[in-house]
Design a protein around this motif. Structure first.
Motif, short mmCIF file in Angstrom:
data_model
loop_
_atom_site.label_atom_id
_atom_site.label_comp_id
_atom_site.label_asym_id
_atom_site.label_seq_id
_atom_site.Cartn_x
_atom_site.Cartn_y
_atom_site.Cartn_z
N CYS A 1 -101.70 78.26 82.45
CA CYS A 1 -101.71 77.19 81.45
C CYS A 1 -101.95 75.88 82.19
O CYS A 1 -101.07 75.41 82.93
N TRP B 1 -93.27 79.46 77.78
CA TRP B 1 -94.21 80.46 77.27
C TRP B 1 -93.58 81.14 76.07
O TRP B 1 -92.39 81.51 76.10
N ARG C 1 -93.25 83.34 66.08
CA ARG C 1 -93.42 83.02 67.50
C ARG C 1 -92.06 83.14 68.19
O ARG C 1 -91.07 82.59 67.73
N TYR D 1 -98.70 81.79 74.09
CA TYR D 1 -98.89 80.35 74.03
C TYR D 1 -98.02 79.66 75.07
O TYR D 1 -96.86 80.05 75.27
N CYS D 2 -98.56 78.63 75.69
CA CYS D 2 -97.69 77.77 76.49
C CYS D 2 -97.43 76.49 75.71
O CYS D 2 -98.24 76.07 74.87
N GLY D 3 -96.27 75.92 75.96
CA GLY D 3 -95.88 74.71 75.27
C GLY D 3 -95.18 73.73 76.18
O GLY D 3 -94.55 74.14 77.17
N PRO E 1 -89.23 77.36 69.13
CA PRO E 1 -90.58 76.80 69.06
C PRO E 1 -90.62 75.36 68.54
O PRO E 1 -91.48 74.58 68.96
N TYR F 1 -90.80 72.23 70.90
CA TYR F 1 -91.97 71.99 71.75
C TYR F 1 -92.95 71.07 71.04
O TYR F 1 -93.27 71.27 69.87
N TYR G 1 -96.12 70.07 72.20
CA TYR G 1 -97.54 70.37 72.37
C TYR G 1 -97.71 71.86 72.66
O TYR G 1 -96.88 72.46 73.36
N TRP G 2 -98.82 72.40 72.16
CA TRP G 2 -99.15 73.82 72.34
C TRP G 2 -100.60 73.97 72.77
O TRP G 2 -101.45 73.16 72.39
#
Length: 122
Positions: A22, A36, A45, A94-96, A106, A109, A111-112
């Protein structure tokens, strides 16, 4: 504004390994708290792994001992090494960038990335 770009997903047989990357924008990456997550079809998620700016790491029970999260501040990149993959690990990963709140949630966070598909065949 922070941009995150994941890569490294693919198709792998059960028992195999993949390393996700990422890449993040911004000059202050070393201060970012990163996570992650993964999302399977029809499911919410879910948290996978977290790394702090001081490189403290935390994992979901389902991946503990198989996955490792690391970061390279010189490259503005966080990694997820995934070993002993199982069909149940199949998901979009996904990374955040963490903002505020519970690191496992989730909604904490800010930004994704766009996600990268991981498919594990049996």
């Amino acid at each position: 504004q922070v941009q995150l770009v994941e890569s490294g997903g693919g198709l792998v047989q059960a028992g195999g390994s993949l390393r996700l990357s990422c890449a993040a924008s911004g000059r202050a990456f070393s201060t970012y708290l990163m996570g992650w997550f993964r999302q399977a079809p029809g499911k919410e998620r879910e948290f996978v792994a977290f790394i702090s700016s001081g490189e403290m790491t935390l994992y979901a029970d389902s991946v503990k001992g198989r996955f490792t999260i690391t970061r390279d501040n010189a490259k503005n990149t966080v990694y997820l090494q995934m070993n002993s993959l199982e069909p149940e690990d199949t998901a979009v990963y996904y990374c955040g960038k963490h903002g505020l709140g519970d690191w496992r949630g989730p909604k904490s966070y800010a930004y994704w990335g766009q996600g990268t598909q991981v498919t594990v065949s049996s």
